[in-house]
Write an enzyme that holds these catalytic residues in place. Structure first.
Site, PDB file in Angstrom:
ATOM      1  N   CYS A  57       1.293  -1.306   0.262  1.00  0.00           N
ATOM      2  CA  CYS A  57      -0.382  -0.056  -0.114  1.00  0.00           C
ATOM      3  C   CYS A  57       0.762   1.225  -0.011  1.00  0.00           C
ATOM      4  O   CYS A  57       0.983   2.339  -1.068  1.00  0.00           O
ATOM      5  CB  CYS A  57      -1.221   0.135   1.280  1.00  0.00           C
ATOM      6  SG  CYS A  57      -1.734   1.313   1.476  1.00  0.00           S
ATOM      7  N   CYS A  58       1.926   1.529   0.895  1.00  0.00           N
ATOM      8  CA  CYS A  58       2.514   1.896   0.855  1.00  0.00           C
ATOM      9  C   CYS A  58       3.686   2.440   0.199  1.00  0.00           C
ATOM     10  O   CYS A  58       3.866   3.384  -0.930  1.00  0.00           O
ATOM     11  CB  CYS A  58       3.552   1.969   1.567  1.00  0.00           C
ATOM     12  SG  CYS A  58       3.201   2.457   4.001  1.00  0.00           S
ATOM     13  N   CYS A  65      -3.270   4.149   9.490  1.00  0.00           N
ATOM     14  CA  CYS A  65      -2.134   3.563  10.117  1.00  0.00           C
ATOM     15  C   CYS A  65      -1.080   4.521  11.012  1.00  0.00           C
ATOM     16  O   CYS A  65       0.050   4.038  11.520  1.00  0.00           O
ATOM     17  CB  CYS A  65      -1.256   3.236   9.042  1.00  0.00           C
ATOM     18  SG  CYS A  65      -1.714   2.742   7.933  1.00  0.00           S
ATOM     19  N   CYS A  87       7.013   4.393   6.123  1.00  0.00           N
ATOM     20  CA  CYS A  87       6.626   3.781   4.402  1.00  0.00           C
ATOM     21  C   CYS A  87       7.531   4.085   3.358  1.00  0.00           C
ATOM     22  O   CYS A  87       7.161   2.590   2.977  1.00  0.00           O
ATOM     23  CB  CYS A  87       6.150   5.336   3.927  1.00  0.00           C
ATOM     24  SG  CYS A  87       6.748   7.319   3.815  1.00  0.00           S
TER      25      CYS A  87
END
Ligand code: SF4
Length: 247
Positions: free
Chosen positions: A122-123, A206, A229
């Site tokens: 996702c990051c 998050c 990240c």
């Protein structure tokens, strides 16, 4: 002249970073923003809890400096409003908001829940890819990272080369107390979530508020081994080299 031919070499990036390591704070920023590499410099900012300090120091020297902000699509609404409030307060005239590729998002995270299954992935798609694209033509990237944040940041120096780029951390040596004192001295506006116990602010899913005595970044990716990240981990390569195969 091609874009690539305007970039500094890795050797020059290394030598320049070494020469900047003795400096910090405003002195370092003046060397960068008023030196021969001016015009090839960008600031990376999340417009988080401590962002105002670095941005104030930059604005005092050159408020037209590009400030790169990645809107992952998962940020708190308060962060977006703070970006606008702070930019106006400081007179920053070149804040650039970059977003993930819609086509990539619709392919790998159509329901916006990839962070639950694969936070690294996702990051990568929401932060690292757009960041790499946004930064690929800059020689110098200025960040607000500090050693007191701990973990991977514990050994930060004020300047480091990464391929053909130089990453500069003018506040690497600043303490939490010095950051707080600067906020008070300059009467800088705070991120709205600071009053609610947030000390390090990223994407809403998050990030959690801190309990008393917790480390400043303890509320990030809580429950995961992940502490960063990833945008600062790798050189910002040309897009064709940077893009991950998501198939
Ligand atoms: S911080 Fe969370 S929501 Fe934001 S890009 Fe990373 S995994 Fe996704």
């Amino acid at each position: 002249m091609s874009t690539h031919s305007r970039r500094i070499t890795a050797a020059r990036a290394y030598i320049t970073a070494q020469s900047w390591r003795a400096l910090e704070g405003s002195a370092l920023l003046k060397e960068i923003l008023q030196g021969p590499l001016r015009g090839k410099v960008a600031v990376s900012s999340s417009f988080g809890a401590e962002a105002a300090v670095l941005l104030h120091l930059v604005a005092e020297i050159d408020p037209t400096t590009p400030v790169i902000f990645i809107d992952t699509g998962m940020l708190f609404a308060e962060t977006l409003s703070y970006r606008d409030t702070l930019a106006q307060h400081l007179g920053l005239s070149n804040v650039q908001t970059h977003t993930p590729q819609l086509q990539l998002l619709s392919s790998v995270d159509p329901d916006g829940d990839l962070h639950l299954r694969d936070a690294h992935g996702c990051c990568q798609v929401r932060k690292v890819e757009p960041y790499g694209q946004a930064m690929r033509n800059f020689d110098v990237i200025i960040t607000g990272r500090k050693r007191f944040h701990g973990d991977a940041r514990s050994d930060l120096t004020s300047a480091e080369s990464s391929g053909r780029q130089i990453k500069v951390n003018p506040l690497a040596n600043w303490s939490a107390r010095e950051i707080e004192e600067y906020f008070l001295l300059k009467q800088l506006p705070r991120h709205p979530l600071v009053d609610f116990g947030y000390k390090s602010i990223g994407c809403a899913p998050c990030t959690r508020k801190l309990d008393a005595g917790e480390d400043v970044r303890a509320g990030r990716w809580c429950g995961h081994a992940k502490t960063e990240c990833g945008i600062h981990n790798a050189p910002n390569l040309e897009p064709e080299k940077h893009l991950v195969n998501w198939s």
